[in-house]
Scaffold this active site. Structure first.
Site, mmCIF file in Angstrom:
data_model
loop_
_atom_site.group_PDB
_atom_site.id
_atom_site.type_symbol
_atom_site.label_atom_id
_atom_site.label_comp_id
_atom_site.label_asym_id
_atom_site.label_seq_id
_atom_site.Cartn_x
_atom_site.Cartn_y
_atom_site.Cartn_z
ATOM 1 N N CYS A 148 1.479 5.263 7.486
ATOM 2 C CA CYS A 148 0.870 4.092 8.112
ATOM 3 C C CYS A 148 0.388 4.424 9.513
ATOM 4 O O CYS A 148 0.797 5.410 10.125
ATOM 5 C CB CYS A 148 1.889 2.946 8.226
ATOM 6 S SG CYS A 148 2.672 2.448 6.681
ATOM 7 N N ASP A 153 -25.943 13.777 42.401
ATOM 8 C CA ASP A 153 -26.895 12.894 41.726
ATOM 9 C C ASP A 153 -27.392 11.819 42.696
ATOM 10 O O ASP A 153 -26.598 11.083 43.320
ATOM 11 C CB ASP A 153 -26.219 12.241 40.520
ATOM 12 C CG ASP A 153 -27.190 11.433 39.683
ATOM 13 O OD1 ASP A 153 -27.896 12.028 38.870
ATOM 14 O OD2 ASP A 153 -27.224 10.204 39.873
#
Length: 495
Positions: free
Chosen positions: A37, A447
């Site tokens: 499970c 950036d």
């Protein structure tokens, strides 16, 4: 501590509390019932003495356990630890999910990862609890179950779409894994027949899931001919091992925390054998195995980006369906606006991409492959000469295998290989690592957009300690900064 390092007592506590955050991270095998499970299974928790814990569904199956019919443990997203560590197990799982073992065998898998087949099998069995063949078998079984239960494909089509080599192998595997035959698994439900090659599936993702903002990012960067988008959906062409295809995704926000949600994906494939590869590549695009709760908990209290994280929970790092395509697009986009990069890339696609037939308006081409671009005269590229030479040189390195962006090699080795190429600097190499290799811990301090966002937030210049606080999720921190710049996706005129 990585979640896969948890001891049995910690795993059992997660099972007792039905903690969905651990679904896909480990599996519970119950000796008294013979089933396995997911940790959040709603059934009564078995006693500690009756359970063992394994890292993969394949390991459970290899130990003789069958999947629980109530919680469907093999349908969970994969472990987020695979992307964080990028170790041999994680790299192997990505390639197996792409169907590499079905196409090239364990020998081909070992070549991609850089080990002998025997040594790779030992490493993978020790780390994931099952050898590569068993992992590939588990993947085929899970794909088959999804197709049986969610489509009206004939069972013979399901067998070959899932990667089985024969109907007998398909029947035997389904019976062994699920304790029913394929007909019983499907039941007596009826439904509309769909055209051969058309597959609609639900792809599992953890919540929260900022599907709307993922769509906005993809739509803002789309390449004409290869991608189209509208309000609530995104579509693109796919260059797959056996032929072309397309996918249309329905993307929306899922705000519930710690659950499993589903993205509806409509595939149109020339060859159904490409089903598994198409699914895995789209899952990479969606960043479907991300653990958003862990990411948001880590970044949400940060004094710099915490408000952004709390404002957009479940933000994903958009991945890719083809690493080579991402690398080429990254080089095209160097030092130009997003709009300019889209225009230039669209011209390259129109000139060098293969045309495809599609029922989705605007999807006309596959993205050009590296071998084709490697033969193009750099002077003929619609860009400055130096960038044209860099693009063709990159394409040649990709075509010859000097650089591999299929998530098989070590990330650091790939970065070093990229930086050896003319015109490829740290920003380009790191952006490729984030998008093409699924690296969750990349930051781009140079950036320009990041600097502009930080200035609008009124923060002081970032120091090394600021960025270090965001580990191991710096890629997600970067996305939260970029997210402030993404316009919302407009509805197309014909919608």
């Amino acid at each position: 501590m990585r979640r896969t390092d948890l001891d049995d007592e910690s795993c059992y506590r997660a099972v007792k509390s039905k903690d969905r955050r651990f679904d896909g991270v480990f599996y519970t095998c119950v000796a008294t019932t013979g089933i396995y499970c997911r940790p959040s299974c709603p059934a009564r928790t078995p006693g500690f003495a009756n359970v063992t814990f394994r890292p993969t569904a394949a390991a459970c199956q290899a130990a003789g356990f069958r999947a629980c019919k109530r919680c469907l443990p093999d349908a969970t997203p994969g472990s987020p630890d695979w992307d964080v560590a990028a170790d041999v197990g994680g790299r192997t799982m990505r390639l197996i999910s792409d169907g590499l073992v079905d196409r090239e065998g364990v020998e081909g898998l070992a070549r991609k990862v850089g080990y002998t087949p025997r040594h790779l099998s030992r490493l993978v069995a020790r780390e994931l609890g099952a050898p590569p063949l068993a992992l590939a078998r588990a993947r085929r079984a899970q794909t088959a179950r999804v197709l049986i239960e969610t489509t009206d494909m004939s069972l013979s089509d399901v067998a070959f779409a899932a990667g089985f080599s024969s109907i007998r192998q398909f029947n035997d595997t389904v019976r062994e894994v699920y304790a029913v035959n394929p007909t019983e698994l499907r039941g007596r439900r009826g439904g509309r027949r769909v055209p051969r090659g058309t597959v609609t599936m639900r792809l599992a993702v953890r919540t929260p899931f900022a599907g709307g903002r993922l769509l906005d990012f993809l739509a803002y960067h789309l390449v004409p001919g290869v991608e189209v988008a509208g309000e609530g959906w995104y579509a693109r062409t796919l260059d797959l091992p056996h032929g072309p295809g397309t996918v249309r995704l329905r993307l929306r926000d899922e705000s519930t925390v710690g659950e499993t949600a589903f993205v509806v994906a409509e595939f149109a494939l020339d060859d159904l054998r490409d089903t598994s590869a198409a699914v895995e590549r789209v899952r990479r695009l969606l960043d479907a195995d991300c653990d958003p709760v862990a990411v948001d908990e880590h970044l949400g209290s940060d004094p710099v980006i915490g408000p952004l994280v709390r404002g957009t929970p479940g933000l994903r790092v958009p991945g890719q369906v083809d690493g080579n395509e991402t690398a080429v697009r990254t080089v095209v986009g160097q030092q130009v606006s997003v709009t300019g990069a889209r225009t230039v890339t669209g011209r390259i696609v129109d000139a060098h991409g293969r045309r495809v037939d599609s029922d989705i308006a605007g999807l006309t081409h596959l993205f050009p492959d590296a071998a084709t671009l490697a033969e193009v005269d750099p002077e003929a590229m619609p860009m400055p000469r130096a960038r044209g030479r860099a693009l063709v040189g990159l394409a040649a390195a990709l075509a010859r295998g000097h650089v591999a962006l299929d998530r098989g090699p070590d990330r650091d080795d790939v970065r070093r290989s990229l930086l050896l190429l003319p015109g490829i600097g740290p920003w380009t190499a790191d952006y490729i690592a984030m998008r093409a290799l699924g690296h969750p811990d990349v930051f781009l301090p140079t950036d320009l957009a990041v600097r502009n966002v930080l200035s609008t937030l009124g923060t002081r210049p970032l120091g090394p300690s600021d960025v270090e606080r965001w580990r191991p999720w710096r890629s997600y921190a970067l996305m939260h900064l970029w997210n402030t710049l993404m316009p919302e996706t407009p509805a197309p005129k014909d919608e």
